[in-house]
Every structure is written in structure tokens, then in C-alpha cells.
Design a protein around this motif. Structure first.
Motif, PDB file in Angstrom:
ATOM      1  N   SER A 108       2.020   9.070  -5.504  1.00  0.00           N
ATOM      2  CA  SER A 108       1.264   9.891  -5.074  1.00  0.00           C
ATOM      3  C   SER A 108       1.475  11.368  -4.404  1.00  0.00           C
ATOM      4  O   SER A 108       1.501  12.343  -5.049  1.00  0.00           O
ATOM      5  CB  SER A 108      -0.291   9.893  -5.187  1.00  0.00           C
ATOM      6  N   TYR A 109       2.892  11.411  -3.943  1.00  0.00           N
ATOM      7  CA  TYR A 109       3.460  12.446  -2.535  1.00  0.00           C
ATOM      8  C   TYR A 109       5.101  13.054  -3.668  1.00  0.00           C
ATOM      9  O   TYR A 109       5.442  13.805  -2.481  1.00  0.00           O
ATOM     10  CB  TYR A 109       3.250  12.043  -1.411  1.00  0.00           C
TER      11      TYR A 109
ATOM     12  N   SER B 224       0.974  12.110   3.421  1.00  0.00           N
ATOM     13  CA  SER B 224       2.177  11.994   2.128  1.00  0.00           C
ATOM     14  C   SER B 224       2.656  10.743   3.162  1.00  0.00           C
ATOM     15  O   SER B 224       3.168  10.380   4.789  1.00  0.00           O
ATOM     16  CB  SER B 224       3.026  12.942   2.347  1.00  0.00           C
ATOM     17  N   VAL B 225       3.559   9.486   2.444  1.00  0.00           N
ATOM     18  CA  VAL B 225       4.498   8.451   2.277  1.00  0.00           C
ATOM     19  C   VAL B 225       5.694   9.407   2.669  1.00  0.00           C
ATOM     20  O   VAL B 225       6.352   9.434   1.559  1.00  0.00           O
ATOM     21  CB  VAL B 225       4.337   7.451   1.869  1.00  0.00           C
TER      22      VAL B 225
ATOM     23  N   LYS C 150       2.976   2.023  -3.444  1.00  0.00           N
ATOM     24  CA  LYS C 150       1.793   2.898  -4.238  1.00  0.00           C
ATOM     25  C   LYS C 150       0.736   4.080  -4.285  1.00  0.00           C
ATOM     26  O   LYS C 150       0.973   4.393  -5.496  1.00  0.00           O
ATOM     27  CB  LYS C 150       0.467   1.534  -4.847  1.00  0.00           C
ATOM     28  N   ALA C 151       1.469   4.207  -3.092  1.00  0.00           N
ATOM     29  CA  ALA C 151       0.940   5.835  -2.637  1.00  0.00           C
ATOM     30  C   ALA C 151       1.749   6.238  -2.687  1.00  0.00           C
ATOM     31  O   ALA C 151       1.772   7.690  -2.910  1.00  0.00           O
ATOM     32  CB  ALA C 151       0.127   5.646  -0.871  1.00  0.00           C
ATOM     33  N   GLU C 152       3.196   6.124  -2.541  1.00  0.00           N
ATOM     34  CA  GLU C 152       4.432   6.431  -2.321  1.00  0.00           C
ATOM     35  C   GLU C 152       4.546   7.776  -3.608  1.00  0.00           C
ATOM     36  O   GLU C 152       4.925   8.670  -3.485  1.00  0.00           O
ATOM     37  CB  GLU C 152       5.788   6.469  -2.507  1.00  0.00           C
TER      38      GLU C 152
ATOM     39  N   ASP D 243      -4.475  17.333   1.429  1.00  0.00           N
ATOM     40  CA  ASP D 243      -3.975  16.024   1.340  1.00  0.00           C
ATOM     41  C   ASP D 243      -1.816  15.673   2.321  1.00  0.00           C
ATOM     42  O   ASP D 243      -1.132  16.149   1.780  1.00  0.00           O
ATOM     43  CB  ASP D 243      -3.851  15.500  -0.455  1.00  0.00           C
TER      44      ASP D 243
ATOM     45  N   THR E 176       0.930  -1.363  -0.284  1.00  0.00           N
ATOM     46  CA  THR E 176       0.178  -0.145  -0.147  1.00  0.00           C
ATOM     47  C   THR E 176       0.811   0.472   0.066  1.00  0.00           C
ATOM     48  O   THR E 176       0.643   2.514  -0.659  1.00  0.00           O
ATOM     49  CB  THR E 176      -1.024   0.099   1.099  1.00  0.00           C
TER      50      THR E 176
END
Length: 292
Positions: free
Chosen positions: A37-38, A154-155, A33-35, A151, A30
Motif C-alpha cells: 500500500s505504500y 509507511s512500512v 500485506k501493508a508494504e 497516512d 501484517t
């Protein structure tokens, strides 16, 4: 009742124990995948910013790190604040005279997200030598939240450290030392513009690997050798081994450079004290240099 009051009035900050259930592969996937985006834009100095230069970011980042250390903020506050700062600068052209205000605002937000005791607007203004006012900070906070689209989850590289260390078969006491060293490397990377484009997972893996090699960990586990450790971590975070090895070498080079600069700064500071310079800055780092 008296015993309960005494317990509540204790000055010791109580924190939750680490949840081992979060150190699983599903959580890792997870975060991986998220990193993406930030990630900030790696070339915002050329494409977005007209006044702010990489050296100015370095000055402000060093100041932010010193403030976080002096205020004993949680380790994840500074990397998160730098993520906010880079993401903001990636989309909003900013005057160089506003950079310290932006840095203070990012610390303000990050400490609210991750800090047990968040930094106050008044305290942050003091660290700017009162060059900004609390109302300025609160106004910039709303602007930053708007630009970041609220948002803030953040990762960062710090989020991967515990997971990567859980994969190593080492003594808990040694693991604690490695954690501290890896945190230091992550913070160091956050101050350097060369790591803006690097994924947080790669910075974390390279930091842990550099910490292991720096401490010369001896173990029967062959995975702790330099080559095998890099290959192992590259599989864990799904990255190219050569890229990870290059990132680790960059971190080690940055550490050597920072140690030399620290020694030179110490000598320069002693010289200034001898000369009794009356114009010494009141902030940990002389952020006034940004405006030069």
C-alpha cells in the motif's frame, strides 16, 4: 526531590528497549500485506514529473541523508522521509525548484513520526542555506499531508531488519554489527532510483544477506551460506529467490560504485580547498545543482 530533578535534567536521550514480542510471524505477515500500500509508482519520472529527473532526486536524497546523519536522527527517519518523497512525486507534478523544499518537508514529517528529538523547521531552513523560510516549510507540510492523505505509517525496509536478524543463529555482538551494516545498505538503496519499485521486505532481506556475506560470517548454521541464506530469506518474505539474489547483487554493485564516488569526491574536495574557491556551498550537498 533533588535526585528526581537531576534524573530529569540528564542530557542522555532515553529510548525504549526492543520489544521481542514484535518479532513474531504475525507482525511479519501484517507488514508484508501493508508494504504494498505504500509503494510509490516506479515510473513517475515518465508519467507524472515534467521537470524532475532521476539525477535530481539523487542529489536531494544525498543531501537529506547527510542532514539526517549530521543531526544524528534515528536510522528509520531517512528511509521513511524518502518514502514520503517518492509517494508525493508519484501523484503530484512538482517544479524542480521545489524539490529541496519537498525533501526538507519529508524529513520534517519523518522525524516527527520516528525521531526522539524531531527536527525543527528553523534548523532545516539553515541546512538549505536559508533558501526557504519556516513558513514555506509549514505550508508545504500541509500540502504533503493532504497528498499523502495523512497516512504516514509507511512500512519501510528498516522495519524488517530486526525480524530477519532474529532468524539467524549468531552471537548478539555480531548481530549488532550486521544491523549497522544492513541499515547502511537500506539507506544507500533509498538514494538510488533503481530500488523505487522494490518491496521494502526484499530490500531488507537483500541488505541483511549482503551484510552477512560482506563480513564473511563463519557459523555451523548452513543457512548462513550464500545460497541457503538467499533461499531462506526468500521463503520468509515470500519472494522469488532469483529476484532476491538479483537485488542483493544490485546492492553490492551500488556499494562499490558509492565507494568509488566517495573517493573521487574526497579528491575533488581537497582540490577545491587548495584552489580556495569562494563559491563553495554552505549545505552538506550542493543542491543548487538541481536547478541547472
Amino acid at each position: 526531590m533533588e535526585h528526581q530533578l537531576l534524573c530529569c535534567e540528564s542530557e542522555t536521550i532515553r529510548r525504549a528497549y526492543q520489544d521481542s514480542n514484535l518479532l513474531n510471524d504475525r507482525v511479519l505477515q501484517t507488514m508484508l500485506k501493508a508494504e504494498e500500500s505504500y509503494l510509490p509508482s516506479p515510473n513517475y519520472f515518465k508519467c507524472v514529473q515534467k521537470e524532475i529527473l532521476p539525477r535530481m532526486r539523487k542529489i536531494v536524497a544525498t543531501w537529506m541523508l547527510e542532514v539526517c546523519e549530521e543531526q544524528k536522527c534515528e536510522e528509520e527517519v531517512f528511509p521513511l522521509a524518502m518514502n514520503y518523497l517518492d509517494r508525493f512525486l508519484s501523484i503530484e507534478s512538482t517544479k524542480k525548484t521545489m524539490l529541496q523544499l519537498l525533501g526538507a518537508t519529508c524529513m520534517f514529517l519523518a522525524s516527527k513520526m520516528k525521531g526522539t528529538v524531531p527536527l525543527t523547521a528553523e534548523k532545516l531552513c539553515v541546512y538549505t542555506d536559508n533558501s526557504i523560510r519556516p513558513c514555506d516549510l509549514l505550508q508545504m507540510e500541509l500540502m504533503a499531508l493532504n497528498k499523502l492523505k495523512w497516512d504516514l505509517a509507511s512500512v519501510t525496509a528498516h522495519d524488517f531488519i530486526d525480524y530477519l536478524l532474529s532468524k539467524l543463529q549468531i552471537h548478539p555482538s555480531t548481530k549488532h554489527i550486521l544491523h549497522k551494516h544492513a541499515q547502511t545498505f537500506v539507506a544507500l538503496c533509498a538514494t538510488d532510483v533503481n530500488f523505487i519499485a522494490s518491496p521494502p521486505s526484499m530490500i531488507a532481506a537483500a541488505s541483511v544477506a549482503a551484510a552477512v556475506q560482506g563480513l564473511y560470517i563463519k557459523s555451523t548454521d548452513s543457512a548462513l551460506s550464500s545460497q541457503n541464506l538467499t533461499n531462506f530469506f526468500s521463503q520468509v518474505i515470500r519472494s522469488d529467490p532469483d529476484c532476491l539474489r538479483s537485488c542483493q547483487e544490485q546492492i553490492e554493485s551500488l556499494l562499490e560504485s558509492s565507494l568509488r564516488q566517495a573517493q573521487q569526491h574526497s579528491i575533488a574536495t581537497e582540490t577545491k580547498m587548495v584552489e580556495e574557491d569562494a563559491n563553495l556551498p554552505c549545505t552538506p550537498t550542493d543542491v543548487r545543482d538541481v536547478n541547472i
